[in-house]
Design a protein around this motif. Sequence first.
Motif, short mmCIF file in Angstrom:
data_model
loop_
_atom_site.label_atom_id
_atom_site.label_comp_id
_atom_site.label_asym_id
_atom_site.label_seq_id
_atom_site.Cartn_x
_atom_site.Cartn_y
_atom_site.Cartn_z
N VAL A 71 49.48 72.05 34.19
CA VAL A 71 49.38 71.74 35.48
C VAL A 71 50.73 71.83 36.24
N GLY A 72 51.90 71.40 35.59
CA GLY A 72 53.25 71.48 36.02
C GLY A 72 53.51 73.04 36.20
N GLY A 73 53.18 73.79 35.37
CA GLY A 73 53.45 75.26 35.39
C GLY A 73 52.82 75.86 36.60
N LEU A 74 51.40 75.48 36.90
CA LEU A 74 50.68 75.85 37.84
C LEU A 74 51.36 75.40 39.40
N ALA A 75 51.88 74.21 39.23
CA ALA A 75 52.56 73.71 40.30
C ALA A 75 53.82 74.53 40.69
N ASP A 76 54.56 74.82 39.78
CA ASP A 76 55.80 75.54 39.99
C ASP A 76 55.65 76.85 40.42
N GLN A 80 56.88 78.18 44.33
CA GLN A 80 57.43 79.70 44.14
C GLN A 80 56.61 80.76 45.33
N LEU A 81 55.50 80.87 45.11
CA LEU A 81 54.62 81.59 45.90
C LEU A 81 54.63 80.94 47.73
N PHE A 82 54.48 79.67 47.51
CA PHE A 82 54.33 79.16 48.97
C PHE A 82 55.77 79.11 49.61
N ARG A 105 51.34 68.15 46.52
CA ARG A 105 51.68 66.95 46.12
C ARG A 105 51.00 66.23 45.29
N ARG A 106 49.78 66.35 45.41
CA ARG A 106 48.73 65.54 44.34
C ARG A 106 48.89 66.20 42.99
N VAL A 107 48.92 67.78 42.99
CA VAL A 107 49.08 68.12 41.58
C VAL A 107 50.39 67.54 40.98
N ARG A 108 51.31 67.49 41.99
CA ARG A 108 52.77 67.20 41.16
C ARG A 108 52.65 65.79 40.60
N GLN A 109 51.94 65.04 41.67
CA GLN A 109 51.59 63.34 41.09
C GLN A 109 50.76 63.46 39.68
#
Length: 132
Positions: A71-76, A80-82, A105-109
Amino acid sequence: ASTYLAAGVIVRGRNVQVSDINRNIDRLRPKLKMIPWNSDGFKIGLCSAPPAHQPYSALCLANNCAIRGVVGGLADRFSQLFRVRAHVHHYTEFLELQEMQAAYRRVRQLASDYEALENAEPKVRRRIAPVV
């Protein structure tokens, strides 16, 4: 080894006994790091109908803190893309930018919640003296 929050074991087949399943779970339990407040976090489901062309089958569904890394890797990667607005134009027909940021923000949380659970310590319980 990551922390397990809960697990469900579903077994199908004839002549499958709950005692056999419990014995196997008891053999597995010392090898797993369970969350402190749910050390008995296994649910068992039995179905007497065997699967097609097999005498029995077993399935274990587990909620594990190891997903935190994914999940953290997807958020990272999303961040980068955003940041450079790559591929955003494909989604702005359906979403506002604020909705995308809120989802991020929800995924980071979620990743930080799993990290907190991974590092959770058992709470010390105080004994309350009986009133005489």
